[in-house]
Motif scaffolding. Structure first.
Motif, PDB file in Angstrom:
ATOM      1  N   MET A 151      16.210  51.854 -13.389  1.00  0.00           N
ATOM      2  CA  MET A 151      14.817  52.282 -13.492  1.00  0.00           C
ATOM      3  C   MET A 151      14.707  53.624 -14.208  1.00  0.00           C
ATOM      4  SD  MET A 151      13.536  51.170  -9.665  1.00  0.00           S
ATOM      5  CE  MET A 151      11.913  51.891  -9.894  1.00  0.00           C
ATOM      6  N   ILE A 152      15.588  54.559 -13.867  1.00  0.00           N
ATOM      7  CA  ILE A 152      15.557  55.874 -14.510  1.00  0.00           C
ATOM      8  C   ILE A 152      15.877  55.759 -15.994  1.00  0.00           C
ATOM      9  CG2 ILE A 152      16.685  58.133 -14.589  1.00  0.00           C
ATOM     10  CD1 ILE A 152      17.057  57.910 -11.551  1.00  0.00           C
ATOM     11  N   MET A 153      16.907  54.978 -16.315  1.00  0.00           N
ATOM     12  CA  MET A 153      17.275  54.803 -17.719  1.00  0.00           C
ATOM     13  C   MET A 153      16.175  54.097 -18.493  1.00  0.00           C
ATOM     14  SD  MET A 153      20.315  56.173 -18.029  1.00  0.00           S
ATOM     15  CE  MET A 153      21.128  55.456 -19.438  1.00  0.00           C
ATOM     16  N   CYS A 154      15.502  53.168 -17.824  1.00  0.00           N
ATOM     17  CA  CYS A 154      14.419  52.436 -18.478  1.00  0.00           C
ATOM     18  C   CYS A 154      13.264  53.370 -18.831  1.00  0.00           C
ATOM     19  CB  CYS A 154      13.936  51.314 -17.564  1.00  0.00           C
ATOM     20  SG  CYS A 154      12.592  50.323 -18.243  1.00  0.00           S
ATOM     21  N   LEU A 155      13.031  54.368 -17.991  1.00  0.00           N
ATOM     22  CA  LEU A 155      11.902  55.268 -18.206  1.00  0.00           C
ATOM     23  C   LEU A 155      12.209  56.382 -19.203  1.00  0.00           C
ATOM     24  CD1 LEU A 155      10.578  55.651 -14.544  1.00  0.00           C
ATOM     25  CD2 LEU A 155       9.461  54.446 -16.430  1.00  0.00           C
ATOM     26  N   TYR A 156      13.426  56.899 -19.175  1.00  0.00           N
ATOM     27  CA  TYR A 156      13.689  58.140 -19.896  1.00  0.00           C
ATOM     28  C   TYR A 156      14.717  58.031 -21.017  1.00  0.00           C
ATOM     29  CZ  TYR A 156      11.243  60.069 -15.884  1.00  0.00           C
ATOM     30  OH  TYR A 156      10.306  60.331 -14.920  1.00  0.00           O
ATOM     31  N   ALA A 157      15.588  57.045 -20.973  1.00  0.00           N
ATOM     32  CA  ALA A 157      16.646  56.985 -21.981  1.00  0.00           C
ATOM     33  C   ALA A 157      16.137  56.350 -23.267  1.00  0.00           C
ATOM     34  CB  ALA A 157      17.842  56.201 -21.450  1.00  0.00           C
ATOM     35  N   LYS A 158      16.821  56.667 -24.353  1.00  0.00           N
ATOM     36  CA  LYS A 158      16.532  56.012 -25.618  1.00  0.00           C
ATOM     37  C   LYS A 158      17.315  54.707 -25.674  1.00  0.00           C
ATOM     38  CE  LYS A 158      15.522  60.344 -27.989  1.00  0.00           C
ATOM     39  NZ  LYS A 158      15.847  61.231 -29.133  1.00  0.00           N
ATOM     40  N   ASN A 159      17.385  54.105 -26.837  1.00  0.00           N
ATOM     41  CA  ASN A 159      17.994  52.779 -26.921  1.00  0.00           C
ATOM     42  C   ASN A 159      19.183  52.756 -27.888  1.00  0.00           C
ATOM     43  OD1 ASN A 159      18.392  50.078 -26.488  1.00  0.00           O
ATOM     44  ND2 ASN A 159      16.855  49.426 -27.972  1.00  0.00           N
ATOM     45  N   PRO A 160      20.246  53.497 -27.579  1.00  0.00           N
ATOM     46  CA  PRO A 160      21.421  53.467 -28.460  1.00  0.00           C
ATOM     47  C   PRO A 160      22.296  52.256 -28.145  1.00  0.00           C
ATOM     48  CG  PRO A 160      21.745  55.057 -26.700  1.00  0.00           C
ATOM     49  CD  PRO A 160      20.429  54.378 -26.439  1.00  0.00           C
ATOM     50  N   LEU A 161      22.089  51.168 -28.846  1.00  0.00           N
ATOM     51  CA  LEU A 161      22.808  49.931 -28.552  1.00  0.00           C
ATOM     52  C   LEU A 161      24.311  50.095 -28.733  1.00  0.00           C
ATOM     53  CD1 LEU A 161      22.587  46.966 -27.771  1.00  0.00           C
ATOM     54  CD2 LEU A 161      22.295  46.403 -30.192  1.00  0.00           C
ATOM     55  N   ILE A 162      24.710  50.976 -29.647  1.00  0.00           N
ATOM     56  CA  ILE A 162      26.137  51.168 -29.874  1.00  0.00           C
ATOM     57  C   ILE A 162      26.814  51.702 -28.624  1.00  0.00           C
ATOM     58  CG2 ILE A 162      25.737  53.482 -30.812  1.00  0.00           C
ATOM     59  CD1 ILE A 162      28.505  50.977 -31.825  1.00  0.00           C
ATOM     60  N   TYR A 163      26.104  52.564 -27.866  1.00  0.00           N
ATOM     61  CA  TYR A 163      26.672  53.077 -26.619  1.00  0.00           C
ATOM     62  C   TYR A 163      26.810  51.967 -25.585  1.00  0.00           C
ATOM     63  CZ  TYR A 163      25.692  57.682 -28.594  1.00  0.00           C
ATOM     64  OH  TYR A 163      25.662  58.790 -29.403  1.00  0.00           O
ATOM     65  N   THR A 164      25.872  51.044 -25.592  1.00  0.00           N
ATOM     66  CA  THR A 164      25.962  49.902 -24.684  1.00  0.00           C
ATOM     67  C   THR A 164      27.234  49.102 -24.945  1.00  0.00           C
ATOM     68  OG1 THR A 164      23.555  49.715 -24.502  1.00  0.00           O
ATOM     69  CG2 THR A 164      24.841  47.758 -23.977  1.00  0.00           C
ATOM     70  N   LEU A 165      27.482  48.807 -26.203  1.00  0.00           N
ATOM     71  CA  LEU A 165      28.667  48.024 -26.558  1.00  0.00           C
ATOM     72  C   LEU A 165      29.952  48.773 -26.214  1.00  0.00           C
ATOM     73  CD1 LEU A 165      27.474  46.665 -30.028  1.00  0.00           C
ATOM     74  CD2 LEU A 165      27.447  45.493 -27.828  1.00  0.00           C
ATOM     75  N   ILE A 166      29.969  50.078 -26.481  1.00  0.00           N
ATOM     76  CA  ILE A 166      31.171  50.872 -26.196  1.00  0.00           C
ATOM     77  C   ILE A 166      31.443  50.918 -24.693  1.00  0.00           C
ATOM     78  CG2 ILE A 166      32.152  53.194 -26.274  1.00  0.00           C
ATOM     79  CD1 ILE A 166      30.719  53.590 -28.938  1.00  0.00           C
ATOM     80  N   LEU A 167      30.404  51.182 -23.911  1.00  0.00           N
ATOM     81  CA  LEU A 167      30.588  51.284 -22.466  1.00  0.00           C
ATOM     82  C   LEU A 167      31.021  49.953 -21.857  1.00  0.00           C
ATOM     83  CD1 LEU A 167      27.549  53.554 -21.495  1.00  0.00           C
ATOM     84  CD2 LEU A 167      29.970  54.159 -21.442  1.00  0.00           C
ATOM     85  N   ILE A 168      30.420  48.861 -22.313  1.00  0.00           N
ATOM     86  CA  ILE A 168      30.800  47.552 -21.780  1.00  0.00           C
ATOM     87  C   ILE A 168      32.243  47.223 -22.150  1.00  0.00           C
ATOM     88  CG2 ILE A 168      30.358  45.075 -21.980  1.00  0.00           C
ATOM     89  CD1 ILE A 168      27.400  45.685 -22.118  1.00  0.00           C
ATOM     90  N   VAL A 196      24.715  48.516 -19.162  1.00  0.00           N
ATOM     91  CA  VAL A 196      23.617  47.555 -19.057  1.00  0.00           C
ATOM     92  C   VAL A 196      22.277  48.279 -19.000  1.00  0.00           C
ATOM     93  CG1 VAL A 196      22.599  45.772 -17.587  1.00  0.00           C
ATOM     94  CG2 VAL A 196      25.056  45.797 -17.987  1.00  0.00           C
ATOM     95  N   ALA A 197      22.240  49.438 -18.340  1.00  0.00           N
ATOM     96  CA  ALA A 197      20.995  50.205 -18.253  1.00  0.00           C
ATOM     97  C   ALA A 197      20.512  50.626 -19.639  1.00  0.00           C
ATOM     98  CB  ALA A 197      21.200  51.433 -17.366  1.00  0.00           C
ATOM     99  N   LEU A 198      21.433  51.020 -20.496  1.00  0.00           N
ATOM    100  CA  LEU A 198      21.048  51.400 -21.857  1.00  0.00           C
ATOM    101  C   LEU A 198      20.470  50.214 -22.621  1.00  0.00           C
ATOM    102  CD1 LEU A 198      24.045  53.705 -22.848  1.00  0.00           C
ATOM    103  CD2 LEU A 198      21.704  54.399 -22.327  1.00  0.00           C
ATOM    104  N   TYR A 199      20.942  49.013 -22.280  1.00  0.00           N
ATOM    105  CA  TYR A 199      20.413  47.818 -22.938  1.00  0.00           C
ATOM    106  C   TYR A 199      18.977  47.524 -22.498  1.00  0.00           C
ATOM    107  CZ  TYR A 199      20.145  43.014 -24.606  1.00  0.00           C
ATOM    108  OH  TYR A 199      19.767  41.859 -25.243  1.00  0.00           O
ATOM    109  N   LEU A 200      18.616  47.984 -21.292  1.00  0.00           N
ATOM    110  CA  LEU A 200      17.281  47.715 -20.761  1.00  0.00           C
ATOM    111  C   LEU A 200      16.272  48.797 -21.115  1.00  0.00           C
ATOM    112  CD1 LEU A 200      18.240  46.484 -17.175  1.00  0.00           C
ATOM    113  CD2 LEU A 200      17.681  45.089 -19.161  1.00  0.00           C
ATOM    114  N   THR A 201      16.681  49.810 -21.862  1.00  0.00           N
ATOM    115  CA  THR A 201      15.773  50.909 -22.163  1.00  0.00           C
ATOM    116  C   THR A 201      14.673  50.464 -23.122  1.00  0.00           C
ATOM    117  OG1 THR A 201      17.252  51.611 -23.955  1.00  0.00           O
ATOM    118  CG2 THR A 201      17.533  52.666 -21.802  1.00  0.00           C
ATOM    119  N   LYS A 202      13.643  51.305 -23.207  1.00  0.00           N
ATOM    120  CA  LYS A 202      12.470  51.036 -24.045  1.00  0.00           C
ATOM    121  C   LYS A 202      11.819  49.703 -23.671  1.00  0.00           C
ATOM    122  CE  LYS A 202      13.480  53.814 -28.117  1.00  0.00           C
ATOM    123  NZ  LYS A 202      13.630  53.833 -29.587  1.00  0.00           N
TER     124      LYS A 202
END
Length: 244
Positions: free
Chosen positions: A33-50, A88-94
C-alpha cells in the motif's frame, strides 16, 4: 543430509504453515500500500529484485546451513522475503489504491481455491504424481515465454489474454503440486520446513498478484477496444443513414 525422525503432527504442521503464510501476507500488505501510494514505477528494479530474490531462495534450498541452521535460516528467509515483496510492490506502483486492495483480495481467492482443491484431492486420495504435474505447470510458464517470443502472434489482439490465462492456470497447478508434494513427503519434514513451505506458498501468491495485475490491464484494454469498435460502428451506421 542426515534424516531426522519426524515427530511432527500433520494437523499442527498445516496450521503452523497457514499461520506463517498469513503472517507473510499481513506484513506485505502495508508495504504494498505504501509503495503503491508513494513509489515511482522503475520496472528495472522490479526485475532485479525478483532475480536476486529467486537466486537467494535457490541458495537457501541448496545449502543446508541456510535452510536449517538457526538463526541464519530466519535471517536469510527474511531477507529473501523483503527483496521479493518490495520487488512485487514496485510492480504495483502508479495504480489506484482501491484497485490494489481488490487485487490483493483476488490473489487470496486464487490461493484459497488452490488450497481447497488440495484438501479435496488429499482427502479422496485421487491425484496423479504431483512431481509430473508440477512439470506441466512449469511447462505452462515456458509456453508463455515462447508465445511472447514468437513474433508471428504479436498482431493477434487476444495474445495477452491467452498468456495471462496460461500463466494463472500454471500458477494454480504449481501451488497445488507444492502442497501435494509436501503432503507426500511429510515424514521427511522438520519443524522449520513449515516456514519454507509457507514461503513458497507466499511466492505463488505473489505470482497470482502479478498475473491478476496483468489480467486487469487486459480487461481494461478489451473494454476500450470493444468500446471503440462500438463507437466506430455507430458512427458508420449514422453516416450510412444520413447518406441514404
Amino acid at each position: 543430509m542426515e534424516v531426522i525422525p519426524n515427530t511432527l503432527i500433520k494437523g499442527k504442521f498445516v496450521l503452523l504453515t497457514l499461520l506463517i503464510w498469513l503472517l507473510f501476507l499481513l506484513i506485505a500488505i502495508p508495504q504494498w500500500m505504501i509503495m503503491c501510494l508513494y513509489a515511482k514505477n522503475p520496472l528495472i528494479y522490479t526485475l532485479i529484485l525478483i532475480l536476486v530474490g529467486f537466486v537467494l531462495l535457490a541458495c537457501i534450498h541448496i545449502v543446508e546451513v541456510l535452510k536449517y541452521k538457526r538463526p541464519w535460516n530466519f535471517v536469510c528467509l527474511l531477507i529473501c522475503y523483503e527483496i521479493l515483496t518490495i520487488g512485487v510492490a514496485l510492480y504495483l506502483t502508479k495504480w489506484n489504491l482501491i484497485h490494489t486492495l481488490i487485487l490483493i483480495g483476488v490473489g487470496v481467492l486464487f490461493s484459497a481455491f488452490a488450497m481447497l482443491v488440495c484438501v479435496l484431492l488429499i482427502f479422496y486420495q485421487a491425484y496423479p504424481n504431483p512431481v509430473k504435474l508440477a512439470i506441466v505447470g512449469f511447462m505452462g510458464f515456458i509456453l508463455v515465454y515462447c508465445i511472447r517470443s514468437v513474433h508471428i502472434f504479436n498482431k493477434w489482439f487476444y495474445l495477452a489474454d491467452l498468456e495471462v490465462t496460461v500463466f494463472l492456470v500454471s500458477t494454480v497447478i504449481v501451488t497445488i503440486c507444492h502442497i501435494l508434494i509436501t503432503n507426500d513427503n511429510f515424514e521427511l519434514l522438520r519443524q522449520d520446513d513449515a516456514m519454507h513451505v509457507a514461503f513458497v506458498l507466499y511466492l505463488c501468491y505473489m505470482l497470482f498478484i502479478v498475473g491478476c495485475r496483468i489480467a486487469a490491464h487486459c480487461i481494461q484494454s478489451n473494454m476500450e477496444y470493444f468500446k471503440s469498435k462500438r463507437t466506430t460502428a455507430l458512427a458508420a451506421n449514422f453516416y450510412y443513414d444520413n447518406v441514404k
